[in-house]
Design a protein around this motif. Sequence first.
Motif, PDB file in Angstrom:
ATOM      1  N   GLY A  46      -2.531 -31.460   8.746  1.00 27.25           N
ATOM      2  CA  GLY A  46      -3.044 -32.203   9.890  1.00 27.25           C
ATOM      3  C   GLY A  46      -2.765 -33.688   9.850  1.00 27.25           C
ATOM      4  N   GLY A  47      -1.759 -34.105   9.076  1.00 26.93           N
ATOM      5  CA  GLY A  47      -1.533 -35.528   8.885  1.00 26.93           C
ATOM      6  C   GLY A  47      -0.563 -36.149   9.872  1.00 26.93           C
ATOM      7  N   TYR A  48      -0.867 -37.404  10.264  1.00 32.24           N
ATOM      8  CA  TYR A  48      -0.006 -38.199  11.134  1.00 32.24           C
ATOM      9  C   TYR A  48       0.177 -39.572  10.477  1.00 32.24           C
ATOM     10  CZ  TYR A  48      -1.164 -34.690  14.636  1.00 32.24           C
ATOM     11  OH  TYR A  48      -1.332 -33.498  15.302  1.00 32.24           O
ATOM     12  N   GLY A  49       1.365 -40.131  10.603  1.00 35.68           N
ATOM     13  CA  GLY A  49       1.614 -41.418   9.980  1.00 35.68           C
ATOM     14  C   GLY A  49       2.567 -42.284  10.777  1.00 35.68           C
ATOM     15  N   ILE A  50       2.533 -43.573  10.458  1.00 35.43           N
ATOM     16  CA  ILE A  50       3.467 -44.551  11.012  1.00 35.43           C
ATOM     17  C   ILE A  50       4.194 -45.188   9.848  1.00 35.43           C
ATOM     18  CG2 ILE A  50       3.681 -46.758  12.237  1.00 35.43           C
ATOM     19  CD1 ILE A  50       1.161 -45.977  13.819  1.00 35.43           C
ATOM     20  N   ASP A  51       5.502 -45.149   9.870  1.00 34.94           N
ATOM     21  CA  ASP A  51       6.306 -45.758   8.813  1.00 34.94           C
ATOM     22  C   ASP A  51       6.312 -47.273   8.973  1.00 34.94           C
ATOM     23  OD1 ASP A  51       7.198 -43.405   7.412  1.00 34.94           O
ATOM     24  OD2 ASP A  51       8.487 -42.975   9.130  1.00 34.94           O
ATOM     25  N   ALA A  52       6.170 -47.973   7.852  1.00 32.56           N
ATOM     26  CA  ALA A  52       6.196 -49.435   7.865  1.00 32.56           C
ATOM     27  C   ALA A  52       7.636 -49.924   7.835  1.00 32.56           C
ATOM     28  CB  ALA A  52       5.436 -49.991   6.667  1.00 32.56           C
ATOM     29  N   PRO A  53       7.977 -50.958   8.603  1.00 30.52           N
ATOM     30  CA  PRO A  53       9.348 -51.481   8.593  1.00 30.52           C
ATOM     31  C   PRO A  53       9.794 -51.960   7.220  1.00 30.52           C
ATOM     32  CG  PRO A  53       8.111 -52.358  10.456  1.00 30.52           C
ATOM     33  CD  PRO A  53       7.127 -51.654   9.587  1.00 30.52           C
ATOM     34  N   ASP A  54       8.851 -52.392   6.395  1.00 25.47           N
ATOM     35  CA  ASP A  54       9.196 -52.901   5.068  1.00 25.47           C
ATOM     36  C   ASP A  54       8.992 -51.853   3.977  1.00 25.47           C
ATOM     37  OD1 ASP A  54       6.500 -52.907   5.504  1.00 25.47           O
ATOM     38  OD2 ASP A  54       6.116 -54.819   4.519  1.00 25.47           O
ATOM     39  N   GLY A  55       8.874 -50.590   4.359  1.00 29.79           N
ATOM     40  CA  GLY A  55       8.752 -49.511   3.388  1.00 29.79           C
ATOM     41  C   GLY A  55       7.342 -48.978   3.277  1.00 29.79           C
ATOM     42  N   GLY A  56       7.238 -47.710   2.926  1.00 34.50           N
ATOM     43  CA  GLY A  56       5.930 -47.076   2.807  1.00 34.50           C
ATOM     44  C   GLY A  56       5.344 -46.715   4.157  1.00 34.50           C
ATOM     45  N   LEU A  57       4.047 -46.529   4.189  1.00 36.58           N
ATOM     46  CA  LEU A  57       3.347 -46.156   5.412  1.00 36.58           C
ATOM     47  C   LEU A  57       2.513 -47.324   5.910  1.00 36.58           C
ATOM     48  CD1 LEU A  57       2.172 -42.565   4.425  1.00 36.58           C
ATOM     49  CD2 LEU A  57       3.719 -43.121   6.316  1.00 36.58           C
ATOM     50  N   ALA A  58       2.581 -47.554   7.222  1.00 35.83           N
ATOM     51  CA  ALA A  58       1.745 -48.580   7.844  1.00 35.83           C
ATOM     52  C   ALA A  58       0.373 -48.031   8.184  1.00 35.83           C
ATOM     53  CB  ALA A  58       2.415 -49.118   9.102  1.00 35.83           C
ATOM     54  N   GLY A  59       0.256 -46.712   8.328  1.00 38.98           N
ATOM     55  CA  GLY A  59      -1.035 -46.129   8.654  1.00 38.98           C
ATOM     56  C   GLY A  59      -1.002 -44.614   8.620  1.00 38.98           C
ATOM     57  N   THR A  60      -2.178 -44.013   8.478  1.00 39.31           N
ATOM     58  CA  THR A  60      -2.307 -42.555   8.475  1.00 39.31           C
ATOM     59  C   THR A  60      -3.594 -42.150   9.179  1.00 39.31           C
ATOM     60  OG1 THR A  60      -3.531 -42.492   6.384  1.00 39.31           O
ATOM     61  CG2 THR A  60      -1.131 -42.293   6.247  1.00 39.31           C
ATOM     62  N   VAL A  61      -3.623 -40.911   9.622  1.00 37.35           N
ATOM     63  CA  VAL A  61      -4.852 -40.248  10.019  1.00 37.35           C
ATOM     64  C   VAL A  61      -4.618 -38.747   9.860  1.00 37.35           C
ATOM     65  CG1 VAL A  61      -4.345 -39.919  12.492  1.00 37.35           C
ATOM     66  CG2 VAL A  61      -6.712 -40.169  11.734  1.00 37.35           C
ATOM     67  N   PHE A  62      -5.699 -38.023   9.582  1.00 38.29           N
ATOM     68  CA  PHE A  62      -5.627 -36.569   9.478  1.00 38.29           C
ATOM     69  C   PHE A  62      -6.610 -35.964  10.463  1.00 38.29           C
ATOM     70  CE2 PHE A  62      -3.665 -37.936   5.675  1.00 38.29           C
ATOM     71  CZ  PHE A  62      -2.823 -36.915   5.262  1.00 38.29           C
ATOM     72  N   LEU A  63      -6.137 -35.020  11.247  1.00 40.03           N
ATOM     73  CA  LEU A  63      -6.997 -34.224  12.105  1.00 40.03           C
ATOM     74  C   LEU A  63      -6.710 -32.768  11.760  1.00 40.03           C
ATOM     75  CD1 LEU A  63      -7.694 -34.724  15.923  1.00 40.03           C
ATOM     76  CD2 LEU A  63      -8.048 -32.604  14.676  1.00 40.03           C
ATOM     77  N   THR A  64      -7.593 -32.195  10.965  1.00 34.22           N
ATOM     78  CA  THR A  64      -7.394 -30.868  10.403  1.00 34.22           C
ATOM     79  C   THR A  64      -8.230 -29.852  11.153  1.00 34.22           C
ATOM     80  OG1 THR A  64      -7.094 -31.888   8.227  1.00 34.22           O
ATOM     81  CG2 THR A  64      -7.457 -29.506   8.289  1.00 34.22           C
ATOM     82  N   GLU A  65      -7.595 -28.781  11.613  1.00 32.36           N
ATOM     83  CA  GLU A  65      -8.342 -27.706  12.280  1.00 32.36           C
ATOM     84  C   GLU A  65      -9.016 -26.865  11.204  1.00 32.36           C
ATOM     85  OE1 GLU A  65      -7.836 -24.309  15.778  1.00 32.36           O
ATOM     86  OE2 GLU A  65      -6.105 -25.483  15.127  1.00 32.36           O
ATOM     87  N   VAL A  66     -10.296 -27.133  10.958  1.00 31.00           N
ATOM     88  CA  VAL A  66     -11.014 -26.486   9.865  1.00 31.00           C
ATOM     89  C   VAL A  66     -11.551 -25.116  10.254  1.00 31.00           C
ATOM     90  CG1 VAL A  66     -11.597 -28.674   8.761  1.00 31.00           C
ATOM     91  CG2 VAL A  66     -13.154 -27.701  10.467  1.00 31.00           C
ATOM     92  N   ALA A  67     -11.621 -24.847  11.530  1.00 27.55           N
ATOM     93  CA  ALA A  67     -12.020 -23.555  12.084  1.00 27.55           C
ATOM     94  C   ALA A  67     -11.367 -23.471  13.460  1.00 27.55           C
ATOM     95  CB  ALA A  67     -13.541 -23.447  12.187  1.00 27.55           C
ATOM     96  N   PRO A  68     -11.272 -22.283  14.044  1.00 29.12           N
ATOM     97  CA  PRO A  68     -10.622 -22.177  15.347  1.00 29.12           C
ATOM     98  C   PRO A  68     -11.191 -23.156  16.373  1.00 29.12           C
ATOM     99  CG  PRO A  68     -10.985 -20.004  14.439  1.00 29.12           C
ATOM    100  CD  PRO A  68     -11.663 -20.967  13.515  1.00 29.12           C
ATOM    101  N   ARG A  69     -10.330 -24.065  16.850  1.00 24.38           N
ATOM    102  CA  ARG A  69     -10.628 -25.048  17.889  1.00 24.38           C
ATOM    103  C   ARG A  69     -11.683 -26.080  17.471  1.00 24.38           C
ATOM    104  NH1 ARG A  69     -10.880 -24.235  23.746  1.00 24.38           N
ATOM    105  NH2 ARG A  69      -9.516 -26.035  23.544  1.00 24.38           N
TER     106      ARG A  69
END
Length: 278
Positions: A46-69
């Motif tokens: 469930g992970g989403y990220g933005i790549d940093a222009p200078d390397g690595g990740l600029a940010g993350t968030v996780f939205l995990t479907e832990v049960a149906p819907r």
Amino acid sequence: MLGIVAKEVQVRRLGVADLAACLDLAADRSWSREEAKWRLLLELGGGYGIDAPDGGLAGTVFLTEVAPRIGAVGMLLVASRYGGRGLGYRLMNEALSAADCATVFLYATEAGLPLYRKLGFQIVDEIVKHTGVFEPASAPAPGIRLGDTEDLPTLARLDRQAFGADRTMLLRRLLPIAERVVIADEGYAVAWRNLDTVHVGPLVAKSMSTAKTLLDAAFLEGNSTTRVDLCTGAGIELSGWLAERGLTAHPSSPLMVRGEDLPGNRAMLLAPFTQALG
């Protein structure tokens, strides 16, 4: 500093190959490098990220479907050098738009409250972290047994009574990393290690007496630093009992929900697995 504009950046899905970059991002924000937790979240997909222009990740968030819907939000992080540019809002919008969830919930930090309110989340409860060296009873109480992966159907049944939806998928991932699983007729608890701390969660019980017995059994072996994130619906009684056993309560964090109400018997769900997964 390289420029980055929230509305122009690409948000991409994260995978296990991003583990090192996620750990570096956590360290940048003075979070512990919790490899086991990040790896599990990445494996759940469930992970989403933005790549940093200078390397690595600029940010993350996780939205995990832990049960149906039903989705849980966690690990919303923006690198310190890219703070204040709207990347958190961009990440949350992307994750919420992509998720097919009728209900999304999260445990909010104070800093995140304005953003979550802006996105339509409402406070419905609170959670209180308790930490310390737990002093268990000298012997397990009658009626408690140790569980393992073969007990997945039993655990899923008890969990469904509390959570109100099927979390078998999440439990299947949790059991192999658990240090101790304890089961009673009216509840269960799982102890698992994250760095040098033993967490107990989920903690599901129909009564306070069952909850106390399960916690004693879960922490019976070892003198490690322990942690229980206690839902305030459990009341003062269980929090006071944890204090008697050596754990200190920390400031509460709000549980927030967007969309339909959380299902289930919330009075039975005394502690989540983690705040990132509910």
